[in-house]
Design a protein around this motif. Structure first.
Motif, mmCIF file in Angstrom:
data_model
loop_
_atom_site.group_PDB
_atom_site.id
_atom_site.type_symbol
_atom_site.label_atom_id
_atom_site.label_comp_id
_atom_site.label_asym_id
_atom_site.label_seq_id
_atom_site.Cartn_x
_atom_site.Cartn_y
_atom_site.Cartn_z
ATOM 1 N N LEU A 301 -5.182 -21.579 -16.570
ATOM 2 C CA LEU A 301 -4.990 -21.688 -15.121
ATOM 3 C C LEU A 301 -3.504 -21.836 -14.792
ATOM 4 O O LEU A 301 -3.002 -21.215 -13.845
ATOM 5 C CB LEU A 301 -5.776 -22.879 -14.583
ATOM 6 C CG LEU A 301 -6.062 -22.906 -13.074
ATOM 7 C CD1 LEU A 301 -6.943 -21.741 -12.663
ATOM 8 C CD2 LEU A 301 -6.726 -24.226 -12.692
ATOM 9 N N ALA A 302 -2.808 -22.651 -15.580
ATOM 10 C CA ALA A 302 -1.370 -22.849 -15.343
ATOM 11 C C ALA A 302 -0.548 -21.639 -15.773
ATOM 12 O O ALA A 302 0.367 -21.219 -15.058
ATOM 13 C CB ALA A 302 -0.901 -24.096 -16.078
ATOM 14 N N LEU A 303 -0.874 -21.074 -16.933
ATOM 15 C CA LEU A 303 -0.036 -20.016 -17.492
ATOM 16 C C LEU A 303 -0.373 -18.634 -16.936
ATOM 17 O O LEU A 303 0.495 -17.762 -16.867
ATOM 18 C CB LEU A 303 -0.152 -19.997 -19.013
ATOM 19 C CG LEU A 303 0.303 -21.287 -19.713
ATOM 20 C CD1 LEU A 303 0.135 -21.172 -21.224
ATOM 21 C CD2 LEU A 303 1.748 -21.614 -19.366
ATOM 22 N N ILE A 304 -1.634 -18.415 -16.540
ATOM 23 C CA ILE A 304 -1.983 -17.145 -15.897
ATOM 24 C C ILE A 304 -1.739 -17.238 -14.392
ATOM 25 O O ILE A 304 -1.056 -16.404 -13.800
ATOM 26 C CB ILE A 304 -3.458 -16.768 -16.166
ATOM 27 C CG1 ILE A 304 -3.671 -16.458 -17.647
ATOM 28 C CG2 ILE A 304 -3.864 -15.562 -15.328
ATOM 29 C CD1 ILE A 304 -5.103 -16.121 -18.000
ATOM 30 N N GLY A 305 -2.293 -18.290 -13.766
ATOM 31 C CA GLY A 305 -2.129 -18.425 -12.330
ATOM 32 C C GLY A 305 -0.722 -18.814 -11.933
ATOM 33 O O GLY A 305 -0.086 -18.142 -11.115
ATOM 34 N N ALA A 343 -7.759 -13.095 -11.177
ATOM 35 C CA ALA A 343 -7.817 -13.056 -12.640
ATOM 36 C C ALA A 343 -7.742 -14.456 -13.229
ATOM 37 O O ALA A 343 -8.479 -14.796 -14.160
ATOM 38 C CB ALA A 343 -6.683 -12.190 -13.180
ATOM 39 N N ALA A 344 -6.839 -15.295 -12.676
ATOM 40 C CA ALA A 344 -6.701 -16.662 -13.185
ATOM 41 C C ALA A 344 -7.977 -17.460 -12.974
ATOM 42 O O ALA A 344 -8.442 -18.177 -13.869
ATOM 43 C CB ALA A 344 -5.520 -17.351 -12.504
ATOM 44 N N LEU A 345 -8.556 -17.347 -11.794
ATOM 45 C CA LEU A 345 -9.775 -18.100 -11.492
ATOM 46 C C LEU A 345 -10.950 -17.616 -12.337
ATOM 47 O O LEU A 345 -11.733 -18.420 -12.859
ATOM 48 C CB LEU A 345 -10.106 -17.984 -10.008
ATOM 49 C CG LEU A 345 -9.085 -18.620 -9.046
ATOM 50 C CD1 LEU A 345 -9.443 -18.289 -7.608
ATOM 51 C CD2 LEU A 345 -9.021 -20.138 -9.244
ATOM 52 N N LEU A 346 -11.085 -16.298 -12.474
ATOM 53 C CA LEU A 346 -12.205 -15.743 -13.249
ATOM 54 C C LEU A 346 -12.068 -16.069 -14.735
ATOM 55 O O LEU A 346 -13.078 -16.152 -15.442
ATOM 56 C CB LEU A 346 -12.267 -14.224 -13.053
ATOM 57 C CG LEU A 346 -12.732 -13.745 -11.677
ATOM 58 C CD1 LEU A 346 -12.502 -12.241 -11.535
ATOM 59 C CD2 LEU A 346 -14.209 -14.072 -11.457
ATOM 60 N N ARG A 347 -10.834 -16.242 -15.203
ATOM 61 C CA ARG A 347 -10.632 -16.585 -16.616
ATOM 62 C C ARG A 347 -10.888 -18.056 -16.893
ATOM 63 O O ARG A 347 -11.449 -18.415 -17.938
ATOM 64 C CB ARG A 347 -9.197 -16.211 -17.033
ATOM 65 C CG ARG A 347 -8.799 -16.669 -18.446
ATOM 66 C CD ARG A 347 -9.703 -16.089 -19.494
ATOM 67 N NE ARG A 347 -9.385 -16.568 -20.831
ATOM 68 C CZ ARG A 347 -9.824 -17.702 -21.357
ATOM 69 N NH1 ARG A 347 -10.619 -18.502 -20.640
ATOM 70 N NH2 ARG A 347 -9.513 -18.051 -22.593
ATOM 71 N N ALA A 348 -10.499 -18.940 -15.978
ATOM 72 C CA ALA A 348 -10.529 -20.377 -16.269
ATOM 73 C C ALA A 348 -11.776 -21.091 -15.764
ATOM 74 O O ALA A 348 -12.342 -21.928 -16.482
ATOM 75 C CB ALA A 348 -9.287 -21.037 -15.671
#
Length: 396
Positions: A301-305, A343-348
């Motif tokens: 969440l931190a590193l992608i978002g 993308a960040a939300l769907l990943r985390a």
């Protein structure tokens, strides 16, 4: 007279390295998920997951860092900017650094490691030279964080060479968190001028003046938490330190509430980058204190978002300013922001149990959203980045 493309691109660092960052950020996660199914073709001694983490940090974010520093540092200090062969040399070093990670080829590890250390060292020397020659401390904080990034990268590469996956994983986690410290510094430098231009397009006044003691709060608290991490403090103590660091980024996010101009995309993306970084670090701290989720999802969440939106914000804002266009973002760039956030939300969030897993193969949908985000930015900006006419507008 027509200016050749290679000369246009070598006029400033952002013209070469922003497209490289976008291409790498778009293609690498897509290949990792959709083509190789999380298993690189030649990955044997080094797990594929370590290659993935390394290439996102030193590949995509590394190119963005080179482009940002070689463009912004000369502007901040009124010094000569790197051009021509210097920039192409850095691009070659960065590209050689990507060779091993592309397919997980351990035989190329020494060559790639030396190339990455070379471009990081070149950046440090470049900033040190500016600081010494122009008697300025404006770039020293960036130089310190880049030194820390180089040390973490060197430890990670050495651990990968000797097969110490535990140490490599720790070093790469530290490198990612160091990049969050760099993000905090970059957002502090970018947010103030962007907000002032939004509030007063004439640039005759500076209505936005954040408290100087809070300007680098997020980065300072990340440094404190990293120090606690490296000192071997207990999970409970480091958990509280990461929650504090996340709160520092949330404080940066709160500065975006500047009235109705808050709804401008340029302001919202800067707020969102701080918000994702802050939320990820707070949730990381909560995991250390016993929350029912692991540490991987908050880190993503931190590193992608946080980093993803932060890099896109830098690419978008600096890309327009340095091609003489001023603010005013195209719909494709605004869509890129939304896709990166999705993308960040769907990943985390599914990994944390906060939403159902999206349909399809594991992580394919967030990888597609992520790739589309950087592809939309590149399609939007490439005409200006490659156009010799923008050199004249920038000079004017």
């Amino acid at each position: 007279m027509t200016v050749p493309l290679h000369r246009v691109l070598a006029d400033e660092g952002f013209r070469i390295f922003f497209p490289l960052a976008a291409l790498h950020a778009a293609l690498w996660p897509f290949l990792w998920v959709a083509v190789w199914s999380f298993n690189l073709p030649f990955a044997q001694a080094v797990p594929s997951g370590l290659w993935h983490a390394h290439e996102m940090i030193f590949g995509a974010w590394g190119a963005a860092l080179i482009g940002f520093m070689t463009t912004a540092a000369p502007e901040w200090t009124n010094s000569a900017r790197p051009r021509g062969r210097v920039l192409w040399g850095l691009a070659v070093l960065w590209g050689v650094g990507r060779l091993a990670g592309l397919l997980g080829a351990s035989l190329l590890l020494p060559l790639s490691a030396l190339a990455d250390l070379a471009w990081i060292s070149a950046l440090v020397c470049f900033l040190a030279r500016i600081s010494w020659r122009y008697r300025t401390a404006r770039v020293l904080s960036f130089m310190g964080w880049i030194v820390a990034l180089g040390l973490a990268g060197a430890v990670a590469r050495w651990a990968m060479l000797v097969g110490d996956t535990g140490l490599a994983s720790t070093a790469l986690r530290v490198a990612g968190l160091v990049f969050l410290g760099l993000l905090g510094l970059a957002l502090a430098r970018i947010t103030v001028p962007v907000t002032n231009v939004v509030l007063d397009p004439t640039e005759m006044t500076t209505p936005f003046r954040p408290h100087p003691g809070r300007l680098n709060l997020g980065s300072g608290l990340v440094a404190l938490a990293l120090a606690g991490e490296l000192a071997g403090l207990s999970p409970a103590v480091t958990g509280f330190l990461w929650i504090g660091a996340g709160a520092g980024f949330m404080d940066r996010m709160a500065e975006g509430f500047v009235g109705r101009e808050f709804f401008r995309a340029e302001i919202m993306v800067l707020m969102a980058a701080s918000g994702f970084a802050g939320a990820g670090l707070i949730l990381l701290g909560a995991a250390r204190l016993g929350a029912p989720w692991g540490e991987v999802a908050p880190l993503h969440l931190a590193l992608i978002g946080g980093l993803g939106l932060g890099v896109l914000a830098v690419l978008a804002v600096a890309g327009r300013f340095h091609t003489g266009q001023g603010l005013g973002l195209h719909w494709r760039t605004k869509l890129a922001f939304l896709l990166a956030a999705a993308a960040a939300l769907l990943r985390a969030l599914p990994e944390m149990g906060w939403m159902p897993w999206p349909p399809g193969p594991l992580h394919l949908l967030p990888a597609l959203c992520w790739a589309a985000a950087f592809a939309f930015w590149l399609v939007d900006y490439w005409p200006a980045l490659s156009d010799a006419a923008t050199l004249i507008r920038r000079a004017g």
